[in-house]
Design a protein around this motif. Structure first.
Motif, PDB file in Angstrom:
ATOM      1  N   LEU A   1       0.648  -1.404   0.172  1.00 41.48           N
ATOM      2  CA  LEU A   1      -0.049   0.124   0.075  1.00 41.48           C
ATOM      3  C   LEU A   1       0.904   1.230   0.060  1.00 41.48           C
ATOM      4  CD1 LEU A   1      -3.360  -1.092   2.731  1.00 41.48           C
ATOM      5  CD2 LEU A   1      -2.790  -1.167   0.045  1.00 41.48           C
TER       6      LEU A   1
ATOM      7  N   ARG B   1      -0.767   3.534  -5.315  1.00 43.94           N
ATOM      8  CA  ARG B   1      -1.731   3.712  -4.785  1.00 43.94           C
ATOM      9  C   ARG B   1      -3.038   3.254  -6.141  1.00 43.94           C
ATOM     10  NH1 ARG B   1      -2.610   6.343  -0.428  1.00 43.94           N
ATOM     11  NH2 ARG B   1      -4.654   6.810  -1.426  1.00 43.94           N
ATOM     12  N   GLU B   2      -2.736   2.716  -6.955  1.00 45.54           N
ATOM     13  CA  GLU B   2      -3.738   2.048  -7.365  1.00 45.54           C
ATOM     14  C   GLU B   2      -2.942   0.440  -8.707  1.00 45.54           C
ATOM     15  OE1 GLU B   2      -4.910   3.689 -11.727  1.00 45.54           O
ATOM     16  OE2 GLU B   2      -6.132   4.435 -10.503  1.00 45.54           O
TER      17      GLU B   2
ATOM     18  N   ILE C   1      -4.606  -5.112   2.257  1.00 44.63           N
ATOM     19  CA  ILE C   1      -5.111  -4.262   0.486  1.00 44.63           C
ATOM     20  C   ILE C   1      -6.435  -3.714   0.519  1.00 44.63           C
ATOM     21  CG2 ILE C   1      -3.043  -4.630  -0.257  1.00 44.63           C
ATOM     22  CD1 ILE C   1      -4.786  -6.552  -1.764  1.00 44.63           C
ATOM     23  N   SER C   2      -7.851  -4.435   1.457  1.00 43.38           N
ATOM     24  CA  SER C   2      -8.643  -4.332   0.970  1.00 43.38           C
ATOM     25  C   SER C   2      -9.468  -2.822   1.163  1.00 43.38           C
ATOM     26  CB  SER C   2      -9.759  -5.384   1.239  1.00 43.38           C
ATOM     27  OG  SER C   2     -10.054  -5.274   3.373  1.00 43.38           O
ATOM     28  N   THR C   3      -9.139  -2.547   2.296  1.00 43.00           N
ATOM     29  CA  THR C   3      -9.198  -1.118   2.656  1.00 43.00           C
ATOM     30  C   THR C   3      -9.244  -0.071   0.974  1.00 43.00           C
ATOM     31  OG1 THR C   3      -7.799  -0.746   3.153  1.00 43.00           O
ATOM     32  CG2 THR C   3      -9.261  -1.101   5.039  1.00 43.00           C
ATOM     33  N   ARG C   4      -8.444  -0.430   0.480  1.00 40.89           N
ATOM     34  CA  ARG C   4      -8.452   0.548  -0.975  1.00 40.89           C
ATOM     35  C   ARG C   4      -9.282   0.356  -2.404  1.00 40.89           C
ATOM     36  NH1 ARG C   4      -2.574   2.585  -1.714  1.00 40.89           N
ATOM     37  NH2 ARG C   4      -2.632   3.255   0.683  1.00 40.89           N
ATOM     38  N   GLU C   5     -10.117   0.936  -2.861  1.00 41.25           N
ATOM     39  CA  GLU C   5     -10.553  -0.011  -3.513  1.00 41.25           C
ATOM     40  C   GLU C   5      -9.950   0.710  -5.363  1.00 41.25           C
ATOM     41  OE1 GLU C   5     -14.285   2.121  -3.205  1.00 41.25           O
ATOM     42  OE2 GLU C   5     -15.738   1.522  -1.812  1.00 41.25           O
ATOM     43  N   SER C   6      -9.025   1.274  -4.789  1.00 46.67           N
ATOM     44  CA  SER C   6      -8.515   1.260  -6.524  1.00 46.67           C
ATOM     45  C   SER C   6      -7.388  -0.090  -6.769  1.00 46.67           C
ATOM     46  CB  SER C   6      -7.847   2.817  -6.997  1.00 46.67           C
ATOM     47  OG  SER C   6      -6.688   2.483  -5.546  1.00 46.67           O
ATOM     48  N   ILE C   7      -7.743  -1.067  -5.572  1.00 44.77           N
ATOM     49  CA  ILE C   7      -6.308  -2.294  -5.991  1.00 44.77           C
ATOM     50  C   ILE C   7      -7.533  -3.300  -6.510  1.00 44.77           C
ATOM     51  CG2 ILE C   7      -4.958  -3.995  -5.303  1.00 44.77           C
ATOM     52  CD1 ILE C   7      -4.107  -1.331  -2.965  1.00 44.77           C
TER      53      ILE C   7
END
Length: 325
Positions: free
Chosen positions: A160, A164-165, A190-196
């Motif tokens: 992370l 960013r993505e 990593i699931s908290t970041r929607e861009s991944i």
């Protein structure tokens, strides 16, 4: 151009060295080895079955354990199931017939061993599980593993911090609890970041020679990705080979777990992003300590979890690029 030439030479040398080492390990591991044949007749007998000896990690664990066993005047029998759950059960049955006192086991398939382990318990054999769990943990006198969920989580946190993505491929080994936990730790982090986006999960049994063609299939199918998380470093080495062969290594970041010497060399050469260190010598030493407490009638902890540490380009030299930590 000069950088690419260096990387290609480095990779060829790495593959050749790794292939030679693996060949030697397979040759030695496939044999039925009985260490300490000259020890006293009343020596205790320790049986060992790791999931495969086609992984230097288990050689290091075994060497650390065996050094202490032989120093005590006891004997070791080592069997190599070579990733076959059926063969592992057969080999444990054979060791039980040889009246082993302790069984050290790393399951090929964490759900497959309950019946043979029940037989071992009925025979009075102590059971020490190392590296990855068995499904019926009550059958084990002690289970010693690295903190596998944390290993995945640490890798995820660093991941992370680096992007960013991402379009991410995850290399898995579903038959082992350790592999499941590392992957889950990584995904949860990593699931908290929607861009991944996880574009594919690929089962590779934790083996370089399986990971490489499996990733090649994904590349041939046109899967678009820019990062790969590998449940262990042998997988990472296979992934790097496939990426390098397709000329796309410079635009794909690879993460692993183990701090395998080859992986640390790849990190040092900017061909792999990061790994998370396990400490196989410490695992072997802890297994030996537990074995002798059990044989002496002492109580031991039911579960022991060993620490893990992040390895990146910034600190890789501290871990020793050309050796296990």
């Amino acid at each position: 151009m000069e950088s690419n030439k260096y990387k290609k030479i480095f990779w060829v040398m790495l593959v050749l060295a790794n292939a030679a080492a693996i060949g030697l390990i397979i040759f030695l591991g496939a044999t039925r080895r009985d260490f300490s044949l000259n020890q006293q007749k009343n020596a205790r007998l320790i049986g060992e079955s790791y999931m495969t000896m086609n992984n230097e990690f288990y050689e290091i664990i075994s060497e650390a354990l065996n050094a202490q066993v032989e120093a005590k005047g006891d004997r070791v029998i080592l069997r190599n199931p070579a990733l076959s759950a059926e063969r592992q059960i057969e080999q444990i049955e054979e060791m039980l017939e040889e009246d082993i006192d302790v069984l050290v086991i790393t399951p090929v398939d964490w759900t497959s061993l309950s019946e043979v382990l029940k037989k071992a318990k009925a025979q009075g054999v102590y059971i020490v599980v190392v590296d990855t769990n068995v499904s019926d943990e009550e059958l084990a006198d002690c289970t010693i593993t690295s903190d596998n969920y944390k290993a995945g989580s640490i890798a995820g946190e660093y991941f992370l911090s680096q992007c960013r993505e991402a379009k991410l491929i995850i290399m898995t080994h579903e038959a082992t609890k350790s592999g499941q936990e590392r992957v889950q730790g990584f995904i949860d982090t990593i699931s908290t970041r929607e861009s991944i986006e996880i574009v594919r999960k690929i089962e590779c049994e934790g083996q370089a020679e399986i990971a490489m063609p499996k990733l090649q299939e994904a590349i041939d199918e046109g899967v678009v990705f820019d990062n790969v998380f590998c449940l262990n470093d042998p997988t990472g080495v296979g992934v790097v080979a496939a990426l390098d062969d397709n000329g796309i290594l410079e635009r794909v970041d690879v993460y692993g777990v183990d701090a395998y010497p080859d992986a640390k060399a790849l990190i040092y050469a900017d061909m792999m992003k990061a790994t998370v260190a396990q400490f196989p010598t410490e695992l072997g030493n802890m297994a030996a300590e537990v074995i002798y407490k059990l044989l002496d009638g002492e109580e031991v902890e039911k579960k022991i979890m060993m620490p893990v540490e992040l390895v990146t380009k910034e600190n890789v030299e501290e871990f020793g690029v050309d050796k296990w930590q």
